[in-house]
Enzyme design. Structure first.
Site, short mmCIF file in Angstrom:
data_model
loop_
_atom_site.label_atom_id
_atom_site.label_comp_id
_atom_site.label_asym_id
_atom_site.label_seq_id
_atom_site.Cartn_x
_atom_site.Cartn_y
_atom_site.Cartn_z
CB THR A 150 -0.93 0.02 1.25
OG1 THR A 150 -1.55 1.30 1.36
CG2 THR A 150 -0.18 -0.25 2.54
CG ASP A 151 -1.05 5.10 -0.71
OD1 ASP A 151 -1.54 4.48 0.25
OD2 ASP A 151 -1.66 6.02 -1.31
CD GLU A 152 -2.90 3.88 5.00
OE1 GLU A 152 -2.49 3.76 6.17
OE2 GLU A 152 -4.10 4.02 4.72
CE1 TYR B 188 -3.93 -2.27 5.72
CE2 TYR B 188 -3.40 0.05 5.36
CZ TYR B 188 -3.68 -1.21 4.86
OH TYR B 188 -3.71 -1.42 3.50
CE LYS C 79 -0.91 -4.28 2.91
NZ LYS C 79 -1.42 -5.51 2.21
P1 NAD Z 1 -10.97 -5.86 2.20
O1 NAD Z 1 -10.90 -5.58 3.65
O2 NAD Z 1 -12.15 -5.41 1.43
O3 NAD Z 1 -10.82 -7.43 1.95
C1 NAD Z 1 -9.87 -8.20 2.62
C2 NAD Z 1 -10.19 -9.66 2.37
O4 NAD Z 1 -9.19 -10.46 3.05
C3 NAD Z 1 -11.55 -10.09 2.92
O5 NAD Z 1 -12.22 -10.91 1.98
C4 NAD Z 1 -11.20 -10.89 4.16
O6 NAD Z 1 -12.15 -11.90 4.48
C5 NAD Z 1 -9.86 -11.48 3.79
N1 NAD Z 1 -9.04 -11.79 4.97
C6 NAD Z 1 -8.77 -10.99 6.03
N2 NAD Z 1 -8.00 -11.66 6.92
C7 NAD Z 1 -7.75 -12.88 6.39
C8 NAD Z 1 -7.01 -14.01 6.82
N3 NAD Z 1 -6.36 -14.01 8.01
N4 NAD Z 1 -6.96 -15.10 6.03
C9 NAD Z 1 -7.62 -15.12 4.84
N5 NAD Z 1 -8.34 -14.09 4.38
C10 NAD Z 1 -8.42 -12.98 5.14
O7 NAD Z 1 -9.62 -5.27 1.59
P2 NAD Z 1 -9.30 -4.57 0.18
O8 NAD Z 1 -9.61 -3.12 0.28
O9 NAD Z 1 -9.89 -5.39 -0.90
O10 NAD Z 1 -7.71 -4.69 0.15
C11 NAD Z 1 -7.06 -5.79 -0.44
C12 NAD Z 1 -5.55 -5.59 -0.35
O11 NAD Z 1 -5.18 -4.39 -1.01
C13 NAD Z 1 -5.03 -5.48 1.08
O12 NAD Z 1 -3.80 -6.15 1.17
C14 NAD Z 1 -4.81 -3.98 1.27
O13 NAD Z 1 -3.79 -3.72 2.22
C15 NAD Z 1 -4.42 -3.58 -0.13
N6 NAD Z 1 -4.70 -2.18 -0.47
C16 NAD Z 1 -5.99 -1.72 -0.41
C17 NAD Z 1 -6.25 -0.40 -0.79
C18 NAD Z 1 -7.65 0.16 -0.73
O14 NAD Z 1 -7.81 1.37 -0.90
N7 NAD Z 1 -8.69 -0.64 -0.51
C19 NAD Z 1 -5.21 0.43 -1.22
C20 NAD Z 1 -3.90 -0.07 -1.23
C21 NAD Z 1 -3.67 -1.39 -0.87
O1 DAU Z 2 -3.99 4.62 0.87
C1 DAU Z 2 -4.28 3.25 0.75
C2 DAU Z 2 -5.16 2.84 1.90
O2 DAU Z 2 -6.43 3.44 1.68
C3 DAU Z 2 -5.30 1.34 2.03
O3 DAU Z 2 -4.04 0.76 2.27
C4 DAU Z 2 -6.27 1.01 3.17
O4 DAU Z 2 -6.48 -0.39 3.26
C5 DAU Z 2 -7.59 1.69 2.88
O5 DAU Z 2 -8.50 1.48 3.96
C6 DAU Z 2 -7.40 3.19 2.67
O6 DAU Z 2 -7.01 3.85 3.90
P1 DAU Z 2 -7.60 5.28 4.30
O7 DAU Z 2 -7.44 5.45 5.76
O8 DAU Z 2 -7.09 6.35 3.42
O9 DAU Z 2 -9.17 5.04 3.91
P2 DAU Z 2 -10.52 5.42 4.67
O10 DAU Z 2 -11.62 5.16 3.71
O11 DAU Z 2 -10.61 4.82 6.02
O12 DAU Z 2 -10.38 7.00 4.86
C7 DAU Z 2 -10.21 7.86 3.74
C8 DAU Z 2 -10.08 9.27 4.28
O13 DAU Z 2 -11.35 9.67 4.84
C9 DAU Z 2 -9.07 9.42 5.40
O14 DAU Z 2 -8.40 10.67 5.30
C10 DAU Z 2 -9.91 9.38 6.66
C11 DAU Z 2 -11.21 10.03 6.22
N1 DAU Z 2 -12.42 9.55 6.94
C12 DAU Z 2 -12.70 8.22 6.93
C13 DAU Z 2 -13.78 7.72 7.61
C14 DAU Z 2 -14.10 6.24 7.62
C15 DAU Z 2 -13.25 10.46 7.60
O15 DAU Z 2 -13.01 11.69 7.59
N2 DAU Z 2 -14.32 9.96 8.28
C16 DAU Z 2 -14.63 8.65 8.33
O16 DAU Z 2 -15.63 8.27 9.00
#
Ligand code: NAD
Ligand code: DAU
Length: 332
Positions: free
Chosen positions: A123-125, A147, A151
């Site tokens: 992730t970019d985080e 988190y 990662k």
């Molecule tokens: P999500 O939370 O929607 O899905 C995660 C999935 O992993 C779920 O289906 C869950 O059941 C499964 N899971 C969790 N723990 C597990 C375990 N111990 N064993 C097997 N399965 C398990 O997540 P997402 O948003 O689809 O993210 C997928 C990947 O992409 C993650 O690695 C996340 O860090 C990365 N990522 C997400 C974002 C984003 O914005 N969503 C951005 C950058 C990177």
């Molecule tokens: O940048 C990549 C990441 O993006 C992934 O690695 C993570 O898995 C994914 O959850 C996401 O993280 P963020 O923290 O950026 O996403 P989130 O949707 O939780 O929040 C987006 C922005 O909105 C952040 O600045 C926090 C803000 N926010 C979020 C929630 C849930 C609010 O202001 N209020 C809220 O209730």
């Protein structure tokens, strides 16, 4: 091609599974997913009976489950993780266990199976906050919440398996994804849910934090390119070129729903909130990838998807009542 997708019942996973089934007629796909609160078989309802797909319910931390699922995979795409920053702030253990130890278990199994490629989705985080400019893949990692730290550990562990054991690991670092099936604890679907019910939208701090928004369709195309052309041992940023303040995103959501801005409520900030993420994208662009989905069009169609799937939204939220009550108590 035989592909294992971990986390295939989650948001990005279920979109990627559909993408693979559409684009690779001869694919043999296995999903390993624990079906946590974020994983849902309903996300795969329309493809579950495809005979190219095999679903394993199991934990990536469980060596037997990981071995059974990986079996003779040629490519592993590792998406499974505990992904919500706020939940990791409430308690870091799950994120540490799944994101770090689960990745270690998969990497260890991969040493036996020897896939052609192990795509580790980071992730970019992992870079932490970027107040100005943009981070290249060479920037130091500086994760600032549990988190992101878990990662970052997994990201470097995957690299260590490449250096130490020669495992063909490619690492991707995508920015914020949006699109259908995102679990409604995340900003976009959560705020759609609340706005539809005319409930206040809890904006952390001043809402001026910046995120770069990547549509899952663009992310799927990036993963495809990395599967086909990514160089082992390399990390690739996946930026979208769609940097927006949270307030700009929230205003667009309200506009699409025809709801008033008076729903916006500024609340206590997320501890350690990263105010901006930003990535350079030259390395992935050199492999031929460019994002294609325009932000406003993608965001509006995503909002409409949640409106059209309101039952899914309500049922997904219902699985996490306790979490929402605890985290937002005193905020809204
Ligand atoms: P999500 O939370 O929607 O899905 C995660 C999935 O992993 C779920 O289906 C869950 O059941 C499964 N899971 C969790 N723990 C597990 C375990 N111990 N064993 C097997 N399965 C398990 O997540 P997402 O948003 O689809 O993210 C997928 C990947 O992409 C993650 O690695 C996340 O860090 C990365 N990522 C997400 C974002 C984003 O914005 N969503 C951005 C950058 C990177
Ligand atoms: O940048 C990549 C990441 O993006 C992934 O690695 C993570 O898995 C994914 O959850 C996401 O993280 P963020 O923290 O950026 O996403 P989130 O949707 O939780 O929040 C987006 C922005 O909105 C952040 O600045 C926090 C803000 N926010 C979020 C929630 C849930 C609010 O202001 N209020 C809220 O209730």
């Amino acid at each position: 091609m035989r592909i294992l997708v971990t986390g295939g019942a989650g948001f990005i996973g279920c979109n990627f599974v559909r993408f693979l089934l559409r684009n690779y007629p001869d694919v043999q796909l296995t999903i390993l997913d624990k079906l946590t609160y974020a994983g849902n078989l309903a996300n795969l309802a329309d493809v579950l009976d495809d005979n190219r797909l095999c679903f394993f319910e199991g934990d990536i931390c469980d060596r037997t489950a990981a071995s059974d699922a990986m079996a003779d995979a040629e490519v592993v795409v590792h998406l499974a993780a505990e992904t919500h920053v706020d939940r990791s702030i409430m308690g870091a253990e799950r994120a540490a266990r799944t994101n770090f130890m689960g990745t270690q278990t998969l990497l260890e199994v991969a040493r036996e199976v020897q896939p052609r490629l192990f795509l580790h989705v980071s992730t970019d985080e992992v870079y932490g906050c970027c107040p100005v400019g943009a981070f290249s893949e060479e920037a130091p990692l500086n994760p600032r919440n549990p988190y992101a730290a878990a990662k970052a550990g997994a990201d470097r562990l995957a690299y260590a398996y490449y250096i130490t054991y020669g495992l063909p690991v490619v690492i991707s670092r995508p920015c914020n994804n949006y699109g259908p099936y995102q679990y409604p604890e995340k900003l976009v679907p959560f705020f759609v849910y609340r706005a539809l019910r005319d409930e206040p939208l809890p904006v952390y701090g001043d809402g001026q934090q910046v995120r770069d928004w990547l549509h899952t369709d663009d992310h799927c195309r990036a993963m495809q390119i990395l599967m086909e052309r990514g160089l082992p041992g390399e990390a690739y940023n996946i930026p979208a070129g769609n940097e927006r303040t949270n307030l700009a995103t929230i205003r667009l959501i309200l506009d699409e729903l025809g709801k008033p801005e008076s729903l916006i409520q500024f609340v206590e900030d997320r501890p350690g909130h990263d105010v901006r993420y930003a990535l350079t994208g030259d390395k992935l662009a050199a492999l031929g990838w460019q994002p294609q989905v325009p932000w406003e069009q993608g965001m509006r169609s995503t909002v409409r998807w949640f409106v059209e799937h309101r039952d899914w939204l309500e049922q997904s939220i219902a699985r996490s009542r306790e979490y929402f009550e605890q985290w937002y108590a005193g905020r809204v």
